[in-house]
Design an enzyme around this catalytic site. Structure first.
Site, mmCIF file in Angstrom:
data_model
loop_
_atom_site.group_PDB
_atom_site.id
_atom_site.type_symbol
_atom_site.label_atom_id
_atom_site.label_comp_id
_atom_site.label_asym_id
_atom_site.label_seq_id
_atom_site.Cartn_x
_atom_site.Cartn_y
_atom_site.Cartn_z
ATOM 1 N N ASP A 263 -23.931 -3.897 11.435
ATOM 2 C CA ASP A 263 -22.922 -3.227 12.245
ATOM 3 C C ASP A 263 -23.012 -1.707 12.118
ATOM 4 O O ASP A 263 -23.108 -1.175 11.008
ATOM 5 C CB ASP A 263 -21.533 -3.704 11.802
ATOM 6 C CG ASP A 263 -20.411 -2.993 12.529
ATOM 7 O OD1 ASP A 263 -20.287 -3.197 13.745
ATOM 8 O OD2 ASP A 263 -19.681 -2.222 11.873
ATOM 9 N N ALA A 264 -22.977 -1.018 13.256
ATOM 10 C CA ALA A 264 -22.801 0.434 13.337
ATOM 11 C C ALA A 264 -23.563 1.209 12.266
ATOM 12 O O ALA A 264 -22.986 1.982 11.495
ATOM 13 C CB ALA A 264 -21.306 0.770 13.268
ATOM 14 N N VAL A 265 -24.880 1.021 12.231
ATOM 15 C CA VAL A 265 -25.669 1.683 11.191
ATOM 16 C C VAL A 265 -25.722 3.192 11.393
ATOM 17 O O VAL A 265 -26.115 3.931 10.469
ATOM 18 C CB VAL A 265 -27.096 1.106 11.109
ATOM 19 C CG1 VAL A 265 -27.051 -0.376 10.786
ATOM 20 C CG2 VAL A 265 -27.882 1.369 12.383
ATOM 21 N N GLU A 296 -27.133 -2.602 15.258
ATOM 22 C CA GLU A 296 -26.293 -1.897 16.217
ATOM 23 C C GLU A 296 -26.379 -0.430 15.830
ATOM 24 O O GLU A 296 -26.007 -0.058 14.713
ATOM 25 C CB GLU A 296 -24.831 -2.358 16.164
ATOM 26 C CG GLU A 296 -23.976 -1.612 17.175
ATOM 27 C CD GLU A 296 -22.482 -1.682 16.898
ATOM 28 O OE1 GLU A 296 -21.701 -1.457 17.827
ATOM 29 O OE2 GLU A 296 -22.096 -1.954 15.742
ATOM 30 N N ASP A 316 -26.476 0.515 25.833
ATOM 31 C CA ASP A 316 -26.685 1.284 27.061
ATOM 32 C C ASP A 316 -26.737 0.372 28.275
ATOM 33 O O ASP A 316 -26.117 0.644 29.310
ATOM 34 C CB ASP A 316 -27.990 2.074 26.974
ATOM 35 C CG ASP A 316 -27.861 3.347 26.144
ATOM 36 O OD1 ASP A 316 -26.792 3.557 25.551
ATOM 37 O OD2 ASP A 316 -28.834 4.119 26.098
ATOM 38 N N HIS A 386 -17.743 -8.988 21.267
ATOM 39 C CA HIS A 386 -16.422 -8.761 20.665
ATOM 40 C C HIS A 386 -15.924 -7.347 20.925
ATOM 41 O O HIS A 386 -14.740 -7.137 21.211
ATOM 42 C CB HIS A 386 -16.472 -9.051 19.164
ATOM 43 C CG HIS A 386 -17.215 -8.012 18.380
ATOM 44 N ND1 HIS A 386 -18.581 -8.037 18.209
ATOM 45 C CD2 HIS A 386 -16.778 -6.891 17.736
ATOM 46 C CE1 HIS A 386 -18.952 -6.984 17.494
ATOM 47 N NE2 HIS A 386 -17.884 -6.274 17.188
ATOM 48 N N ASP A 387 -16.819 -6.344 20.815
ATOM 49 C CA ASP A 387 -16.423 -4.958 21.027
ATOM 50 C C ASP A 387 -16.013 -4.710 22.476
ATOM 51 O O ASP A 387 -14.949 -4.147 22.751
ATOM 52 C CB ASP A 387 -17.581 -4.023 20.685
ATOM 53 C CG ASP A 387 -17.535 -3.555 19.236
ATOM 54 O OD1 ASP A 387 -16.433 -3.502 18.662
ATOM 55 O OD2 ASP A 387 -18.594 -3.244 18.679
ATOM 56 N N VAL A 389 -15.149 -6.607 24.900
ATOM 57 C CA VAL A 389 -13.950 -7.304 25.372
ATOM 58 C C VAL A 389 -12.752 -6.887 24.521
ATOM 59 O O VAL A 389 -11.727 -6.430 25.043
ATOM 60 C CB VAL A 389 -14.137 -8.837 25.314
ATOM 61 C CG1 VAL A 389 -12.851 -9.546 25.734
ATOM 62 C CG2 VAL A 389 -15.298 -9.264 26.208
ATOM 63 N N ASN A 391 -12.113 -4.412 22.538
ATOM 64 C CA ASN A 391 -11.678 -3.022 22.470
ATOM 65 C C ASN A 391 -11.061 -2.531 23.767
ATOM 66 O O ASN A 391 -10.778 -1.339 23.918
ATOM 67 C CB ASN A 391 -12.848 -2.114 22.061
ATOM 68 C CG ASN A 391 -13.080 -2.167 20.561
ATOM 69 O OD1 ASN A 391 -12.155 -2.410 19.792
ATOM 70 N ND2 ASN A 391 -14.309 -1.950 20.136
#
Length: 598
Positions: A263-265, A296, A316, A386-387, A389, A391
């Site tokens: 996640d979000a590296v 990600e 993107d 998940h993000d 939708v 968020n």
């Protein structure tokens, strides 16, 4: 043939026998630490721990699997094991000794599947009834054509419900989802169905409740830097690097996960650790196993994908597709409002949209690096997750947000392009069930999370006023979770039709696309009209895959296509494309000889 798998951690609780366990913790700020054995609500025994020169404390004490324990600081504070394999209650309670050898794996010889075969299905474990609930749906997923499920983070978090990104004990599956044995049974059963299992792991921050590291290991964090979630983890320290590298290996070797999604590296300060960790994974996992590592990364750095990482989530591509489908342009979609059709063509032709260009959402600083040389299957393509939708203020899925024919056209592109498709749970039935942001915090933290969530949307025109912000669901309300976890059965004609469409497309993917993906490469993509793109990829055996997508409400004219029709999102789209008309809200997929496509 059954098998046992144990990953011996250099810290935490490691059973040595049925009656003895070795305990270890890194606590450099402490001069002394004790081990407290817990029975019920009271401490039954306390053992001093020896301190090493690097601040690592250890001891061997009586007690085997099932023993509950804390580490006790000099001021009397009891803290859970940061490497706890299981918590007895919640994150503030005692940790529990687990014997990894207790589980006998039925599919110990499972070696995974090639990355090119992956069709990934993202699941929130709590919304599907925990590990047992997911296991009960494996036959359904296999029938659909899913080859991998990806679990949102399971690391133990505070409370009864959470997205998982607030985990504080990264080695302990949260008990709300089930026991360590239940998780292993799920993975074993998935392998029985030929389905890989991936885990979403969070190494960029800890949640706001239940992390005690700052009390005894403040060096775990960089006091001079912050992240969007608080203190920044200090990956310049070897102990910190080892902690998370061992976590990755633990899930892959002891639990037999087939891969990890990181996640979000972009929020990890020391980028070299990622490649160091991935190299360690490749060197440590069994040579015959196919283990997949997926990023990600908001920064779009292709260098990681040139080494030991298999793929990256293609945010993107999602963002520009979402804009074209919904005409929404606020928030991060503003990055794609300028020439969105050209941006879609670039995403299909070479992966990233931003490959070093100035990004409006990043103060017009350069973002990304060239990616056209990478294989198309090194990008994970999705329309929902998940993000994207959750968020949203009200957690809407795409179904109520766009034309249904346009959604099918985009799904055909998603499912049949050489990029690896990822679906979000219930997407295949055209679900309208929301997926909202939910937590289970208490007191001041609950209020802060609720108010912070509502403040996030002040920049959106629909939520400028406090009255509008107040309509955003409270993340801590049980009703918010309940609305997100209603499992829809495919019993309506509309749901069944959507399901049949997805199943048919995924069957075509495995039959026609997948056998050629290991040698696939990008060719080109060009704009042929407003919201219309024609993209081509070189496949093995002299074949070219051509996908023509038109997300506009109007037909477009183009050169007639002389090729074998593989699939169409709506009846007549392929025939029309052969005659030079690209129907509105349609996607057509063709195979053509490479020579003819020059």
């Amino acid at each position: 043939m059954s098998a046992q798998f144990i990953y011996e951690l250099p810290f935490g609780a490691q059973p040595l026998s049925q009656t003895q366990t070795r305990f270890g913790i890194w606590a450099p700020a402490m001069e002394q630490i004790s081990l407290a054995i817990v029975e019920g609500d009271t401490t039954s025994q306390v053992f001093p721990m020896g301190r090493g020169s690097d601040g690592f404390f250890s001891c061997v004490a009586p007690g085997g699997a099932g023993t509950a324990y804390f580490y006790r600081l000099p001021n009397g504070t009891n803290v859970p094991d940061p490497a706890s394999r299981l918590q007895r209650d919640d994150v503030h309670g005692p940790s529990v000794v687990v014997n990894p050898s207790a589980y006998q794996w039925r599919h110990g010889q499972w070696t995974g599947r090639p990355w090119q075969e992956m069709v990934i299905y993202e699941i929130h474990p709590g919304c599907w009834g925990g590990f047992k609930g997911i296991e009960a749906q494996l036959s359904y997923l296999a029938e659909l054509g899913i080859t991998a499920i990806e679990l949102m983070p399971i690391a133990d978090f505070s409370g009864r419900r959470n997205w998982g990104y607030d985990g504080v004990l990264p080695f302990a599956p949260d008990r709300q989802y089930g026991s360590p044995q239940a998780l292993k049974e799920l993975i074993d059963a998935a392998h029985d169905h030929g389905i890989c299992v991936y885990l979403d792991v969070v190494y960029n921050h800890f949640g706001p409740d239940g992390n005690y590291l700052h009390l005894y290991a403040p060096d775990f964090f960089n006091a001079d830097a912050t992240s969007p979630w608080g203190a920044q983890i200090d990956f310049s320290r070897r102990q910190v690097r080892n902690f998370f590298t061992h976590n990755a290996l633990y899930w892959l070797l002891e639990y037999r996960f087939d891969g990890l999604r990181f996640d979000a590296v972009h929020a990890i300060s020391e980028k070299d650790w990622l490649d160091e960790m991935a190299e360690r994974v490749r060197l440590t996992t069994e040579a015959n196993r196919r283990v997949h590592l997926v990023l990600e990364n908001e920064r779009n750095r292709s260098a990681h994908l040139e080494n030991d990482f298999d793929a990256q989530w293609n945010d993107d591509a999602h963002n520009v597709l979402h804009l074209l489908l919904t005409n929404e342009y606020e928030g991060y979609y503003a990055n794609f409002i300028d020439q969105p059709t050209q941006k879609l063509a670039r995403a299909l032709e070479s992966g990233f949209v931003y490959q070093g260009e100035p990004s409006p959402m990043h103060n017009n600083t350069p973002r990304g690096s060239p990616s056209g040389h990478l294989a198309p299957c090194q990008f994970v393509l999705f329309l929902q997750n998940h993000d994207q939708v959750g968020n949203r203020a009200f957690g809407e899925r795409l179904t109520p947000l766009c034309n249904p024919l346009a959604l099918r056209a985009a799904a055909t592109l998603q499912l049949l392009s050489p990029q690896i498709p990822l679906m979000f749970m219930d997407e295949e039935r055209g679900s309208t069930n929301p997926f909202l942001f939910f937590t289970d915090f208490q007191g001041e933290l609950a209020a802060a999370v609720r108010d912070g969530r509502r403040r996030e949307f002040r920049a959106f025109s629909a939520f400028n006023e406090p009255e509008a912000q107040a309509t955003i669901p409270d993340p801590n309300a049980e009703e918010t979770f309940r609305r997100s976890s209603s499992f829809e059965r495919r019993d309506s004609p509309e749901q069944r039709a959507f399901y049949d469409f997805y199943r048919r497309m995924l069957s075509l993917r495995q039959e026609i696309i997948v056998p050629h993906l290991h040698a696939a490469s990008n060719l080109d993509a060009r704009v042929i009209g407003e919201k219309a793109v024609s993209a081509r990829w070189q496949l093995r055996a002299g074949k070219v895959l051509r996908i023509i997508v038109n997300l506009s409400e109007r037909d477009e004219m183009a050169e007639p296509v002389e090729a074998e029709l593989v699939a169409e999102s709506r009846d007549g789209a392929g025939k029309a494309a052969r005659q030079g008309t690209i129907l509105n809200y349609s996607t057509s997929v063709f195979l053509e000889p490479f020579e003819h496509s020059q």
